[in-house]
Design an enzyme around this catalytic site. Structure first.
Site, PDB file in Angstrom:
ATOM      1  CB  SER A   1      -0.336   3.446   4.103  1.00 23.95           C
ATOM      2  OG  SER A   1      -0.136   4.444   3.140  1.00 23.95           O
TER       3      SER A   1
ATOM      4  CG  ASP B   1       5.822   7.897   6.304  1.00 25.86           C
ATOM      5  OD1 ASP B   1       5.903   8.288   5.120  1.00 25.86           O
ATOM      6  OD2 ASP B   1       4.862   7.249   6.739  1.00 25.86           O
TER       7      ASP B   1
ATOM      8  CG  HIS C   1       4.773   4.768   4.106  1.00 24.45           C
ATOM      9  ND1 HIS C   1       4.023   5.593   4.907  1.00 24.45           N
ATOM     10  CD2 HIS C   1       3.878   4.110   3.323  1.00 24.45           C
ATOM     11  CE1 HIS C   1       2.734   5.448   4.619  1.00 24.45           C
ATOM     12  NE2 HIS C   1       2.620   4.549   3.660  1.00 24.45           N
TER      13      HIS C   1
END
Length: 633
Positions: free
Chosen positions: A492, A578, A610
């Site tokens: 991320s 995602d 994600h």
């Protein structure tokens, strides 16, 4: 009900493994404990254990009760037998629940009924997809009905194209009964389409069953208002962030008493995760990050008196306190974990300041595993501040040897890096594979004061990058670190950090691994779903040419502009579902690496968001992660 000793439960499946260090397979055989609450008589803790099956590629769950003082866990089939039903009104007359309702035309067949094989989707605004799900015109709504068989439900948000519970993670904690049973309070962001995507203005609403009217209890606040609870004396309490669009704002504890709203944590330099009231309504207990851990705090409630409000930290140690379950005498029941141990249920005695472990789902398993050693280290940053850095050492660590070392880059970007236990980015597993892990509490993390936490906004590629390099440079001075074998890994915002550091590392690192990382800040703004996040953290959209902060985010702080400096192998993981950091980010990064002629690999999970949630995909992820390190480090 049948009684089961967890040592038997767990060890039956693990004895055959015969390993003395953590492995990916063993990690995904551990039971995952979730506390559900105290029994009606407050004598037992009710909890769930989910156990993944790699073979079946899914998890199964069982439910248990265990005495609050510890002992043998008893399996139960139905939690309704022992848990108080919070969805029943205080007078027992009504039930509250939630259902999804279809309100908007979105699909091609909605507009053209004769074309029932069309899979078109038609949108007039943003919020057309969220997290990992496309918007099909359906919304979560809160209902109530009489507590009798056959009663019809009443939708308290009838006709409103808003969600309560909130998507994607909200549940029945998003709505509660008032103490007198005359009202239902619920959390909702009453914005739709593009306005929904650019705002965090979530409020707490109160619906009166008699008048069928709704009022906004938090109308004056423009940021998040969440987690409503009533104190034992009937005072509405909730968590509040002040600024619209800022998802990582300071989370304060608000109490409304006789029409006056009091911020109990206004003068405390921290942010609240979750809270619970004492039985007498005089104190609130809460969890908050502090100095690389999560600890239990308390704050007194003065009412209208002039007694000073005082926040006190009650626990301290290299562990995380997480869920607050309830009270049993002088004990508060919580869940607790650390980097070597998955969550279990504990009690903390508020008078003696002593701990007791209640559940032991994985205790016997951990006895067979040599743990990693975690050390706190304080590093001086380039601007003269002290930064906490976790250093995780391999089991049976030998300081006379040299070890390959990984810089771990945390996501968020404003999420705490504490003594957490991940089933993917598991530090004890990385250490068991023979790596030293360096995990800095760099700029942008809570637990070190609000100023430290906020510094990262609009400065993604600035001081935080110096913090990373300060951490790895400092630890690399140790004789046990093989400076010729340094790797950089993260997901991320941590993936963004990997991409960015790959362009500025000046040959420090030998290899890189990024999972669902932001590669191109321009295309990120154009494809992510919660636009408020990028508006705040990037400073605005890229077309605002006179916006200096935004322009810096899309140029100087954009990893895509530094690919010409990439000179090391890179592995890129990407989830197909995602929508937070969409697939194009990983594709762009992989394509750039390939066209640069760099050794690179793209591992794509079509059905993951994600995160990586399916057991077999998780094993592939671990396999590719460590295989890449073996190949390149």
């Amino acid at each position: 009900m049948k009684k089961v000793l967890f040592t038997t439960l767990i060890m039956m499946s693990l004895n055959a493994i015969g390993q003395n260090v953590m492995s990916p397979e063993l990690l995904w055989k551990l039971g995952r404990v979730s506390a559900l609450g105290l029994s009606k008589d407050a004598k037992n803790v009710v909890f769930k254990v989910s156990t993944p099956s790699i073979e079946e590629n899914k998890s199964s769950s069982k439910f248990y009760i265990i005495p609050v003082g510890g002992g043998t866990a008893t399996e139960i089939k139905d939690t309704k037998e022992v848990l108080a039903d919070k969805n029943v009104s205080p007078d027992g007359k009504f039930l509250v629940y939630n259902e999804e309702v279809k309100l908007e035309k979105v699909l091609g067949k909605d507009f053209y009924p004769k074309l029932d094989k069309s899979d078109a989707q038609i949108y007039d605004g943003l919020d057309y997809r969220h997290w990992d799900t496309w918007n099909e015109g359906k919304f979560n709504h809160v209902f109530y009905k009489e507590n009798k068989e056959g009663a019809a439900g009443i939708d308290i948000l009838k006709g409103e194209n808003f969600d309560s519970p909130q998507k994607p993670f909200g549940g029945d904690e998003d709505y509660i009964w008032s103490p007198d049973g005359k009202s239902i309070l619920y959390v909702c962001k009453k914005k739709a389409g593009t306005q929904y995507a650019i705002s965090t203005n979530t409020d707490i609403y109160e619906y009166n069953l008699e008048t069928q009217k709704t009022i906004n209890r938090t109308e004056g606040n423009l940021g998040y208002d969440t987690a409503p609870q009533f104190s034992p004396t009937g005072n509405l309490t909730w968590l509040q962030m002040k600024r619209d669009g800022y998802e990582a704002d300071k989370n304060d504890l608000i109490v409304e008493f006789k029409g006056i709203k009091t911020n109990l944590t206004a003068n405390w330099d921290g942010t609240v995760d979750n809270f619970i009231w004492s039985k007498d309504g005089k104190n609130v207990y809460f969890v908050a990050p502090v100095d690389g851990t999560k600890q239990l705090f308390t704050v007194n409630f003065p009412g209208l008196t002039r007694i000073a409000i005082q926040v006190r930290q009650l626990t301290n140690g290299d562990f995380d306190v997480n869920d607050l379950v309830g009270f049993a005498g002088d004990d508060i029941i919580v869940t607790r974990n650390d980097m070597n141990h998955a969550p279990e249920i504990y009690s903390f005695n508020l008078k003696k300041n002593t701990w007791k472990q209640i559940s032991n789902v994985n205790t016997e398993t951990y006895k067979t595993i040599a743990p990693s050693k975690t050390e706190k280290r304080y590093v001086t940053t380039t601007d003269g501040k002290k930064m906490l850095v976790w250093v995780i050492l391999p089991p049976n660590f030998d300081a006379s040897k040299k070890y390959p070392t990984l810089l771990f880059c945390q996501g968020g970007p404003q999420s705490a890096l504490t003594q957490s236990y991940s089933f993917r980015w598991n530090f004890s597993l990385m250490a068991a594979k023979g790596y030293v892990v360096v995990a800095p509490n760099r700029r942008g993390m809570p637990g070190h004061g609000v100023e430290w936490n906020e510094q990262i906004s609009k400065d993604w590629g600035g001081q935080v990058m110096d913090d990373y390099l300060s951490a790895i440079d400092d630890v690399s001075k140790e004789s046990y670190v093989d400076k010729s074998r340094l790797g950089c890994v993260g997901a991320s915002y941590g993936g963004y950090s990997v991409f960015y550091l790959a362009g500025i590392h000046k040959n420090r690192f030998k290899t890189f691994i990024a999972h669902d990382g932001v590669f191109n800040t321009v295309s990120m703004l154009g494809t992510t779903e919660e636009v408020f996040f990028n508006n705040w953290d990037f400073g605005g959209p890229y077309w605002e040419k006179d916006n200096a902060a935004a322009q810096k985010s899309y140029t100087v702080f954009n990893p895509a502009t530094m690919v010409q400096n990439w000179n090391r192998p890179i592995l890129i993981f990407q989830g197909g579902k995602d929508f937070r950091v969409p697939i194009g980010q990983g594709q762009e990064a992989f394509q750039a690496a390939q066209l640069r002629g760099l050794k690179s690999r793209f591992v794509y999970f079509p059905d993951e968001n994600h995160w990586v949630l399916h057991p077999q995909n998780a094993q592939v992820w671990q396999g590719e992660f460590f295989k890449w390190l073996n190949e390149t480090l």
